[in-house]
Design an enzyme around this catalytic site. Sequence first.
Site, short mmCIF file in Angstrom:
data_model
loop_
_atom_site.label_atom_id
_atom_site.label_comp_id
_atom_site.label_asym_id
_atom_site.label_seq_id
_atom_site.Cartn_x
_atom_site.Cartn_y
_atom_site.Cartn_z
CG ASN A 206 -1.98 1.06 1.19
OD1 ASN A 206 -1.88 2.04 0.46
ND2 ASN A 206 -3.01 0.89 2.00
NE ARG B 171 -4.77 3.36 -1.63
CZ ARG B 171 -4.11 4.52 -1.54
NH1 ARG B 171 -2.79 4.52 -1.36
NH2 ARG B 171 -4.74 5.67 -1.63
CG HIS C 250 -10.07 7.50 0.24
ND1 HIS C 250 -10.40 8.85 0.31
CD2 HIS C 250 -8.75 7.43 0.55
CE1 HIS C 250 -9.33 9.54 0.64
NE2 HIS C 250 -8.32 8.70 0.78
NE ARG D 243 -4.15 14.79 -1.22
CZ ARG D 243 -4.60 13.54 -1.19
NH1 ARG D 243 -5.54 13.15 -2.04
NH2 ARG D 243 -4.14 12.68 -0.31
CD GLU E 7 -6.76 2.11 2.30
OE1 GLU E 7 -7.34 3.00 1.67
OE2 GLU E 7 -5.58 2.19 2.69
#
Length: 396
Positions: A9, A92, A180, A240, A378
């Site tokens: 990841n 990922r 996501h 961001r 995840e």
Amino acid sequence: MTASVLVLNAGSSSIKFGLFEISGSEPALLCKGLLDEHEAKPRLVASSPSGETLFERQKEASDMDGGHLFADVIAFIEHRFGEGCLRGVGHRIVHGGPDYSGPIALTDDIHAKLEALTPLAPLHQPRCLAPVRALRAIRPPLTQIACFDTAFHHSMTPPASRFAIPGRYEARGLRRYGFHGLSFEYVAGRLAAIAPELAAGRTVIAHLGNGASLCALRNGRSIDTTMGLTPLDGLVMGTRSGTIDPGVLLYLLQHERMTTGDLQHLLYHESGLLGVSGISADMRTLLASGEASAREAVDLFTFRAAQEVAMMANTLGGLDCLVFTGGIGEHATEIRSAISERLAWLGVRIDAAANVQARERINAGDSAADVFVIPTNEELTIARHCVAVLQRHYRP
């Protein structure tokens, strides 16, 4: 020898990994770790599921070969769990574009198509694909599997998936994708196990971390989300900006004489919580600070999050369940409280004691919507996808 898959990841400055045994009905974590290639001495740390350090190594940057620390990871795995134990590696991949709606075994052709999507995620996509190249050089025969953050949102349809731009640009792939997805997929599955009647209804999942987005789900399927073509859109994030008036961007280009590179750096690295506070992108630092600018950044974060939860509720036609996840969503009591207070007009009420204790269910008895805190995973989602792909790949 333990049959296993390695899950990678990749983040902006480090790569989390997990090794999962795949011989049972559900992938089981064998060990986890971190590859940090951005320190003065790149570092690899592996630990047991309970946190006991199993392996640690640092290298001088000048000693790094083309495989970086990945050769060390594989050597550690095979020494501890048996040579030949690795059946595949799951990655990922942030952007799958319009073509990839599920996990897939990587080929040279697919890898090239994913590299071509770099303009849609200029900072994330190269980081996700770099380990693929490194591992291909180290172990060419090893099956590598791409799992996409955009895939979960392929169930979105117009108007939620559209921009108000001429159709010729949509035909070129300029649409709202969302991200996501691996986190949302895991949390949606956990909610279905915890409260299946709620999972079948109108749910908003708030993945709040350094990157942050919301997903509106009906019957466990994504029907709207806050991120769009790129991971820049939507909520205020660590560095961001989230949603911003396009006129601001035109102004910066035309009147501040910014280059597109300058603008990209501003929006990805200098904005969000860091830009507003001038102190930090880390929510923990801001919550602990007494500076007015830190409070302003936190207020803007919760204001925008609540605003967009309401937008997701509008898409759903109501709100039955709100779920907090991600680093901030799982651990920041004050943030959950502030967002919920801003949603009181929707009937959202949380129990203060349950919130402080970060219980699984934190809503008050008179809340119109159930509110949960569900840690995401995840890596486990990727491991599950890898098992499915490997079973198809090696089926006689």
